[in-house]
Design a protein around this motif. Structure first.
Motif, PDB file in Angstrom:
ATOM      1  N   TYR A  53       0.776  -1.198  -0.012  1.00  0.00           N
ATOM      2  CA  TYR A  53      -0.067   0.049   0.016  1.00  0.00           C
ATOM      3  C   TYR A  53       0.834   1.334  -0.127  1.00  0.00           C
ATOM      4  N   GLY A  54       1.936   1.023  -0.663  1.00  0.00           N
ATOM      5  CA  GLY A  54       2.911   2.390  -0.703  1.00  0.00           C
ATOM      6  C   GLY A  54       3.792   2.863   0.574  1.00  0.00           C
ATOM      7  N   ILE A  55       2.971   2.720   1.428  1.00  0.00           N
ATOM      8  CA  ILE A  55       3.563   3.396   2.912  1.00  0.00           C
ATOM      9  C   ILE A  55       3.991   2.116   3.874  1.00  0.00           C
ATOM     10  N   TYR A  56       3.425   1.338   3.972  1.00  0.00           N
ATOM     11  CA  TYR A  56       3.708   0.321   4.879  1.00  0.00           C
ATOM     12  C   TYR A  56       4.473  -0.778   4.525  1.00  0.00           C
ATOM     13  N   MET A  57       5.094  -1.601   5.568  1.00  0.00           N
ATOM     14  CA  MET A  57       5.847  -2.746   5.261  1.00  0.00           C
ATOM     15  C   MET A  57       5.529  -3.920   6.224  1.00  0.00           C
ATOM     16  N   CYS A  58       5.661  -5.162   5.662  1.00  0.00           N
ATOM     17  CA  CYS A  58       5.360  -6.282   6.677  1.00  0.00           C
ATOM     18  C   CYS A  58       6.550  -7.278   6.566  1.00  0.00           C
ATOM     19  N   PHE A  59       6.617  -7.926   7.532  1.00  0.00           N
ATOM     20  CA  PHE A  59       7.867  -8.953   7.914  1.00  0.00           C
ATOM     21  C   PHE A  59       7.304 -10.414   8.015  1.00  0.00           C
ATOM     22  N   ASN A  60       8.580 -11.017   7.187  1.00  0.00           N
ATOM     23  CA  ASN A  60       8.050 -12.645   7.002  1.00  0.00           C
ATOM     24  C   ASN A  60       9.283 -13.238   7.423  1.00  0.00           C
ATOM     25  N   ALA A  61       9.069 -14.600   8.025  1.00  0.00           N
ATOM     26  CA  ALA A  61      10.252 -15.519   8.103  1.00  0.00           C
ATOM     27  C   ALA A  61      10.083 -16.487   7.002  1.00  0.00           C
TER      28      ALA A  61
ATOM     29  N   LYS B  45       2.414  -2.206  11.927  1.00  0.00           N
ATOM     30  CA  LYS B  45       2.706  -1.546  13.249  1.00  0.00           C
ATOM     31  C   LYS B  45       3.979  -2.099  13.686  1.00  0.00           C
ATOM     32  N   LEU B  46       4.030  -3.518  13.868  1.00  0.00           N
ATOM     33  CA  LEU B  46       5.061  -3.999  14.657  1.00  0.00           C
ATOM     34  C   LEU B  46       6.539  -3.694  13.931  1.00  0.00           C
ATOM     35  N   VAL B  47       6.495  -3.602  12.654  1.00  0.00           N
ATOM     36  CA  VAL B  47       7.425  -3.368  11.866  1.00  0.00           C
ATOM     37  C   VAL B  47       8.179  -1.853  12.009  1.00  0.00           C
ATOM     38  N   ILE B  48       7.340  -0.903  12.051  1.00  0.00           N
ATOM     39  CA  ILE B  48       7.555   0.251  12.439  1.00  0.00           C
ATOM     40  C   ILE B  48       8.287   0.394  13.986  1.00  0.00           C
ATOM     41  N   ALA B  49       7.330  -0.252  14.675  1.00  0.00           N
ATOM     42  CA  ALA B  49       7.845  -0.337  16.401  1.00  0.00           C
ATOM     43  C   ALA B  49       9.375  -0.999  16.433  1.00  0.00           C
ATOM     44  N   MET B  50       9.618  -2.127  15.768  1.00  0.00           N
ATOM     45  CA  MET B  50      10.757  -2.772  15.943  1.00  0.00           C
ATOM     46  C   MET B  50      11.900  -2.241  15.328  1.00  0.00           C
ATOM     47  N   GLY B  51      11.580  -1.032  14.237  1.00  0.00           N
ATOM     48  CA  GLY B  51      12.693  -0.575  13.562  1.00  0.00           C
ATOM     49  C   GLY B  51      12.927  -1.408  12.311  1.00  0.00           C
ATOM     50  N   ILE B  52      12.252  -2.238  11.677  1.00  0.00           N
ATOM     51  CA  ILE B  52      12.575  -3.189  10.625  1.00  0.00           C
ATOM     52  C   ILE B  52      12.348  -2.353   9.585  1.00  0.00           C
ATOM     53  N   THR B  53      13.490  -2.386   8.471  1.00  0.00           N
ATOM     54  CA  THR B  53      13.545  -1.611   7.281  1.00  0.00           C
ATOM     55  C   THR B  53      13.717  -2.529   6.182  1.00  0.00           C
ATOM     56  N   MET B  54      13.763  -2.017   4.957  1.00  0.00           N
ATOM     57  CA  MET B  54      14.187  -3.043   3.695  1.00  0.00           C
ATOM     58  C   MET B  54      15.491  -3.537   3.670  1.00  0.00           C
ATOM     59  N   ASP B  55      16.315  -2.908   4.694  1.00  0.00           N
ATOM     60  CA  ASP B  55      17.711  -3.234   4.567  1.00  0.00           C
ATOM     61  C   ASP B  55      17.795  -4.547   5.309  1.00  0.00           C
ATOM     62  N   LEU B  56      16.869  -4.971   6.018  1.00  0.00           N
ATOM     63  CA  LEU B  56      16.931  -6.423   6.583  1.00  0.00           C
ATOM     64  C   LEU B  56      16.493  -7.412   5.588  1.00  0.00           C
ATOM     65  N   ASN B  57      15.913  -7.186   4.510  1.00  0.00           N
ATOM     66  CA  ASN B  57      15.180  -8.191   3.582  1.00  0.00           C
ATOM     67  C   ASN B  57      16.546  -8.836   2.802  1.00  0.00           C
ATOM     68  N   GLY B  58      16.252 -10.007   3.231  1.00  0.00           N
ATOM     69  CA  GLY B  58      17.370 -11.008   2.632  1.00  0.00           C
ATOM     70  C   GLY B  58      18.347 -11.598   3.708  1.00  0.00           C
ATOM     71  N   THR B  59      18.279 -10.857   4.813  1.00  0.00           N
ATOM     72  CA  THR B  59      19.347 -10.902   5.907  1.00  0.00           C
ATOM     73  C   THR B  59      18.917 -12.488   6.498  1.00  0.00           C
ATOM     74  N   SER B  60      19.535 -12.878   7.584  1.00  0.00           N
ATOM     75  CA  SER B  60      19.329 -14.230   8.264  1.00  0.00           C
ATOM     76  C   SER B  60      18.700 -14.071   9.673  1.00  0.00           C
ATOM     77  N   LEU B  61      17.903 -14.754  10.241  1.00  0.00           N
ATOM     78  CA  LEU B  61      17.306 -14.541  11.444  1.00  0.00           C
ATOM     79  C   LEU B  61      17.983 -15.337  12.550  1.00  0.00           C
ATOM     80  N   TYR B  62      19.376 -15.944  12.101  1.00  0.00           N
ATOM     81  CA  TYR B  62      20.155 -16.503  13.066  1.00  0.00           C
ATOM     82  C   TYR B  62      21.527 -15.796  13.160  1.00  0.00           C
ATOM     83  N   THR B  63      22.061 -14.944  12.131  1.00  0.00           N
ATOM     84  CA  THR B  63      23.341 -14.328  12.166  1.00  0.00           C
ATOM     85  C   THR B  63      23.129 -12.819  12.094  1.00  0.00           C
TER      86      THR B  63
END
Length: 194
Positions: free
Chosen positions: A81-89, A132-150
């Motif tokens: 929706y242009g302005i929001y982001m979502c986070f997946n594992a 909302k949680l993406v904003i609160a946690m400070g998650i950005t597109m920079d994290l896209n493709g990174t690893s959840l354990y390193t």
DNA sequence: GACCAGATTGTCT
DNA sequence: GACAATCTGGTCA
């Protein structure tokens, strides 16, 4: 929080629905220069590649969903929706294209930082929705493709689980909306919708 | 409380 | 050129 154990790739290598259920009650940790924020996962949705038209990967790999086809435990962040982001594992196996959407968190640590990022003070409004949680946690597109354990964003657990799990249909999608692939912690007031 | 319209842009057809 | 795994703020009760 000191005895948190971080999930390893094997955890994400299982059936996507199973991972979505097991993620409930675990902790999402993000370490940034501003500080550390921690939230307990209370709501998830599974997105399956096969027979799931709502999944981004249903029609094969594209430039956007490429991380979904990466190894399990990969972070997939996308803009909506242009302005929001979502986070997946990312789950299952590399090349399959399945993932778990984190829909809601219960704030645990770094709450003042969450409030600052969100511009809200009400606890229930901080992380009660995927954008909302993406904003609160400070998650950005920079994290896209990174690893959840390193990487700086991790998922860990402590102790046992003692709560019921509700299974319902998913939210905010037009196709495949009838599939029972949404899971949330019973009796928790931080979910995005009752 | 419930319902509804608007925002806003990357991505795909 | 149309749409999207959403949120917010408005109205009406």
């Amino acid at each position: 929080m000191s005895k948190l154990r971080i999930y390893q790739p094997e955890f994400y290598s299982k059936n996507t629905v199973e991972v979505a259920r097991e993620l409930l009650g675990t902790f999402l940790i993000h370490e940034t220069e501003e500080g550390v924020t921690v939230g307990k996962i209370v709501e998830t949705e599974a997105y399956l590649c096969s027979k799931d038209p709502a999944c981004h990967a249903a029609n094969g790999m594209t430039n956007r969903n490429e991380p979904m086809f990466g190894p399990p435990g990969t972070v997939y962040v996308y803009q909506i929706y242009g302005i929001y982001m979502c986070f997946n594992a990312v789950t299952n196996r590399e090349g399959v294209g399945e993932a778990v959407l984190i829909r809601a968190l219960e704030p645990v640590d770094g709450i003042t930082l969450m409030q600052k990022r969100r511009g809200k003070t009400t606890l229930k409004d901080l992380c009660s929705g995927p954008a909302k949680l993406v904003i609160a946690m400070g998650i950005t597109m920079d994290l896209n493709g990174t690893s959840l354990y390193t990487g700086p964003l991790k998922i860990g657990y402590e102790g046992g689980k003692n709560f019921g799990i509700h299974t319902t249909t998913r939210i905010g999608i037009s196709e495949g909306a009838e599939l029972p692939l949404r899971f949330y912690m019973e009796g928790n007031s931080y979910i995005s919708k009752k």
